[in-house]
Enzyme design. Structure first.
Site, PDB file in Angstrom:
ATOM      1  N   GLY A  14       5.642  -3.927   2.448  1.00 28.62           N
ATOM      2  CA  GLY A  14       4.333  -3.288   2.653  1.00 28.62           C
ATOM      3  C   GLY A  14       3.268  -4.263   3.140  1.00 28.62           C
ATOM      4  N   ARG A  18      -5.043  -3.132   0.677  1.00 31.17           N
ATOM      5  CA  ARG A  18      -6.085  -3.296  -0.341  1.00 31.17           C
ATOM      6  C   ARG A  18      -6.275  -4.739  -0.814  1.00 31.17           C
ATOM      7  NH1 ARG A  18      -4.051   1.035  -4.431  1.00 31.17           N
ATOM      8  NH2 ARG A  18      -2.169   0.739  -3.206  1.00 31.17           N
ATOM      9  N   ASP A 107       6.095  -6.404  -6.015  1.00 28.47           N
ATOM     10  CA  ASP A 107       4.731  -6.719  -6.435  1.00 28.47           C
ATOM     11  C   ASP A 107       4.509  -6.407  -7.907  1.00 28.47           C
ATOM     12  OD1 ASP A 107       4.757  -3.993  -6.409  1.00 28.47           O
ATOM     13  OD2 ASP A 107       3.010  -3.738  -5.123  1.00 28.47           O
ATOM     14  N   ASN A 174       6.035   7.045 -12.973  1.00 30.08           N
ATOM     15  CA  ASN A 174       7.142   6.304 -12.364  1.00 30.08           C
ATOM     16  C   ASN A 174       6.655   4.908 -11.974  1.00 30.08           C
ATOM     17  OD1 ASN A 174       9.322   5.452 -10.797  1.00 30.08           O
ATOM     18  ND2 ASN A 174       8.505   6.434  -8.945  1.00 30.08           N
ATOM     19  N   LYS A 322      -1.639 -36.621 -10.998  1.00 32.77           N
ATOM     20  CA  LYS A 322      -0.773 -35.975 -10.021  1.00 32.77           C
ATOM     21  C   LYS A 322       0.464 -36.826  -9.801  1.00 32.77           C
ATOM     22  CE  LYS A 322       0.091 -36.229  -5.443  1.00 32.77           C
ATOM     23  NZ  LYS A 322      -0.174 -37.179  -4.373  1.00 32.77           N
ATOM     24  N   ALA A 351     -11.826 -46.198 -19.039  1.00 31.55           N
ATOM     25  CA  ALA A 351     -12.667 -45.141 -18.474  1.00 31.55           C
ATOM     26  C   ALA A 351     -12.967 -45.450 -17.018  1.00 31.55           C
ATOM     27  CB  ALA A 351     -13.962 -45.039 -19.268  1.00 31.55           C
TER      28      ALA A 351
HETATM   29  C1  UD1 Z   1       5.479   4.181  -5.399  1.00 33.80           C
HETATM   30  C2  UD1 Z   1       6.223   5.409  -5.898  1.00 33.80           C
HETATM   31  C3  UD1 Z   1       5.449   6.048  -7.040  1.00 33.80           C
HETATM   32  C4  UD1 Z   1       5.234   5.022  -8.131  1.00 33.80           C
HETATM   33  C5  UD1 Z   1       4.557   3.760  -7.584  1.00 33.80           C
HETATM   34  C6  UD1 Z   1       4.569   2.673  -8.639  1.00 33.80           C
HETATM   35  C7  UD1 Z   1       7.299   6.323  -3.903  1.00 33.80           C
HETATM   36  C8  UD1 Z   1       7.311   7.414  -2.924  1.00 33.80           C
HETATM   37  N1  UD1 Z   1       6.369   6.365  -4.838  1.00 33.80           N
HETATM   38  O1  UD1 Z   1       4.248   4.626  -4.839  1.00 33.80           O
HETATM   39  O2  UD1 Z   1       6.148   7.141  -7.559  1.00 33.80           O
HETATM   40  O3  UD1 Z   1       4.455   5.565  -9.153  1.00 33.80           O
HETATM   41  O4  UD1 Z   1       5.296   3.243  -6.460  1.00 33.80           O
HETATM   42  O5  UD1 Z   1       3.821   1.579  -8.232  1.00 33.80           O
HETATM   43  O6  UD1 Z   1       8.138   5.454  -3.837  1.00 33.80           O
HETATM   44  N2  UD1 Z   1       7.312  -0.694   0.630  1.00 33.80           N
HETATM   45  C9  UD1 Z   1       8.162  -1.137   1.612  1.00 33.80           C
HETATM   46  N3  UD1 Z   1       8.245  -0.429   2.774  1.00 33.80           N
HETATM   47  C10 UD1 Z   1       7.536   0.707   2.987  1.00 33.80           C
HETATM   48  C11 UD1 Z   1       6.677   1.165   1.975  1.00 33.80           C
HETATM   49  C12 UD1 Z   1       6.595   0.449   0.796  1.00 33.80           C
HETATM   50  O7  UD1 Z   1       8.825  -2.155   1.450  1.00 33.80           O
HETATM   51  O8  UD1 Z   1       7.698   1.295   4.066  1.00 33.80           O
HETATM   52  C13 UD1 Z   1       7.208  -1.454  -0.622  1.00 33.80           C
HETATM   53  C14 UD1 Z   1       5.801  -1.967  -0.859  1.00 33.80           C
HETATM   54  O9  UD1 Z   1       5.649  -3.283  -0.306  1.00 33.80           O
HETATM   55  C15 UD1 Z   1       5.739  -2.006  -2.386  1.00 33.80           C
HETATM   56  C16 UD1 Z   1       6.677  -0.877  -2.815  1.00 33.80           C
HETATM   57  O10 UD1 Z   1       7.506  -0.603  -1.700  1.00 33.80           O
HETATM   58  O11 UD1 Z   1       6.218  -3.215  -2.909  1.00 33.80           O
HETATM   59  C17 UD1 Z   1       5.944   0.385  -3.252  1.00 33.80           C
HETATM   60  O12 UD1 Z   1       5.254   0.915  -2.134  1.00 33.80           O
HETATM   61  P1  UD1 Z   1       3.833   1.597  -2.240  1.00 33.80           P
HETATM   62  O13 UD1 Z   1       3.416   2.045  -0.905  1.00 33.80           O
HETATM   63  O14 UD1 Z   1       2.926   0.716  -3.011  1.00 33.80           O
HETATM   64  O15 UD1 Z   1       4.200   2.896  -3.093  1.00 33.80           O
HETATM   65  P2  UD1 Z   1       3.229   3.711  -4.000  1.00 33.80           P
HETATM   66  O16 UD1 Z   1       2.435   4.627  -3.149  1.00 33.80           O
HETATM   67  O17 UD1 Z   1       2.492   2.813  -4.902  1.00 33.80           O
HETATM   68 MG    MG Z   2       2.037   0.682  -4.937  1.00 27.37          MG
END
Ligand code: UD1
Ligand code: MG
Length: 409
Positions: A14, A18, A107, A174, A322, A351
């Site tokens: 993703g 945000r 994430d 979920n 370090k 010191a």
């Molecule tokens: C998703 C779930 C939702 C859940 C929520 C929890 C679905 C349809 N919904 O929603 O039920 O409550 O997570 O946080 O799955 N990603 C990809 N490729 C894409 C889209 C997303 O790799 O094309 C990855 C994102 O980087 C992220 C994860 O999938 O790590 C979740 O995607 P995100 O778009 O945040 O899903 P939510 O809308 O939060």
């Molecule tokens: Mg999400």
């Protein structure tokens, strides 16, 4: 019958609008490590044999950052068309794999190995097609809601954007911890369509298809509220960092380390600290730092990567260390910078002592023998080797060439 092996698909493609960032989200650090590291570690600790990471936005950077880790396969998702689409990208990488597939988002650094173990264990015991670990949250905003029938059987997951007003009241959510039978999963993924408000392929629809086909689908309420927390914004990054920091400190305290003021102390997850060491407030320990037993750290100490100290060492007020080693009983009580130095035992670092380790082009190392007394306000210009037992006069600029002039036996 032996247990089927488990692979994991970690979703990390993703763009993360945000976060307002040019860095891939999963490379943002939580307590010193990229958040993806925590997810990978939890998977490994749950004995998942194969790890497939789906990368998209700035994927070269993610691959580069994890290039030294063994056993990872990266799969590219060039267009982010949803979580189901991301999972589909893994079909080839798992073509020769038979068993179960855990799907989790990259994430969610607060994921715990125990929760994944429970998820996989339940899935195996119940011989389920899909098992889901859910959480109950006071405020479920933003999450997919778990829909059950009147007997409590799992019916499906409805995304917030597709919820009816009644469904919005559901508090069971979920967090996206799934375990699927691999063959059934990819078969179901073939059938999903982007028929939703966002026009995306949803992984949750694969679960619906399995339910509709009469396969066994189970949801266990096994995820603590904090473990359900994903990082979608800088504010959440800080919040997750705080929770992780509390975990790190709780573990250290359990091992016999005193942390006088936990809220004003920051310790990297990679730090190792021995028993009866006391950490005073406003200390910041970053990177692979090793601290022995009965040491005194801070207040106001900054310990950086590669610092290692033996037992009974004092590193106190306004000191920065370090990539340096300090032997047993050595004391650095006030206002010092020690970089790339190898200091023996029972050394008194006065010191205001500074190790000048950088000449503008290169870093150099200094060695200070045991039982040396370094007078206040001295500058030790590396490369330098101070033999043991010398007394360096206050206010000296110490070089290899003038050692005889600035020291007493
Ligand atoms: C998703 C779930 C939702 C859940 C929520 C929890 C679905 C349809 N919904 O929603 O039920 O409550 O997570 O946080 O799955 N990603 C990809 N490729 C894409 C889209 C997303 O790799 O094309 C990855 C994102 O980087 C992220 C994860 O999938 O790590 C979740 O995607 P995100 O778009 O945040 O899903 P939510 O809308 O939060
Ligand atoms: Mg999400």
């Amino acid at each position: 019958m032996p247990n089927k092996p488990t692979a994991a698909i970690i979703l990390a493609a993703g763009k993360s609008t945000r976060m307002v960032t040019n860095l891939p989200k999963v490379l943002h650090e939580v307590c010193g490590r990229p958040m993806l590291s925590y997810v990978l570690d939890a998977c490994r600790a749950a004995d998942i044999q194969r790890l497939i990471v789906v990368v998209g936005y700035q994927r070269e950077q993610v691959v580069e950052a994890f290039s030294k880790e063994a056993g990872l396969t990266f799969v590219a998702q060039t267009d982010q068309k949803g979580t189901g689409h991301a999972a589909m990208m893994c079909r080839e990488a798992l073509a020769d794999f038979e068993g179960n597939v855990v799907v989790i988002a990259g994430d969610m650094p607060l994921v715990r190995a125990e929760t994944l173990q429970l998820l996989i264990g339940t899935h195996r015991k119940q011989n389920s097609a899909v098992t889901l670990a859910t959480a109950v949250l006071e405020d479920a905003t933003g999450y997919g809601r778990i829909v059950r029938d009147e007997y409590g059987n799992l019916q499906g997951i409805v995304e917030e954007s597709d919820c009816t007003p009644e469904q919005k009241q559901i508090k069971e959510i979920n967090p996206s911890y799934y375990c699927f039978d691999k063959a059934l999963f990819f078969d179901a993924l073939n059938q999903i369509e982007p028929n939703n408000v966002k026009g995306e392929y949803y992984i949750t629809d694969a679960l619906h298809i399995l339910v509709q086909r009469g396969h066994r689908a189970i949801a266990i309420t096994a995820v603590k509220a904090e473990e359900a927390m994903g990082v979608n914004s800088r504010a959440q990054l800080a919040e997750v960092g705080r929770i992780m920091q509390n975990r790190i400190q709780a573990q250290l305290m359990q091992n016999g380390v005193t942390i006088v003021d936990p809220a004003n102390t920051w310790i990297d997850i990679r730090a190792q600290i021995g028993q009866d060491t006391v950490i005073y407030p406003f200390s910041y320990i970053h990177g692979r730092v090793k601290i022995g037993s009965r040491c005194v750290i801070g207040p106001f100490a900054y310990l950086r990567d590669g610092t290692a100290m033996e037992d009974d060492v004092v590193v106190a007020v306004f000191t920065e260390l370090k990539n340096s080693k300090l032997g047993t009983g050595t004391r650095v009580r006030h206002l010092s910078y020690i970089g790339d130095a190898h200091i023996g035992e029972r050394v008194n670092v006065g010191a205001g002592t500074i190790f000048a380790n950088f000449d503008g082009r290169q870093i150099h190392e200094a060695v200070v023998g045991s039982d040396t007394y370094i007078g206040n306000g001295s500058i030790l210009v590396a490369p330098l080797e101070v033999p043991q037992g010398l007394q360096i006069n206050h206010g000296s600029v110490v070089r290899e060439s003038n050692l005889g002039e600035v020291t007493k036996q």
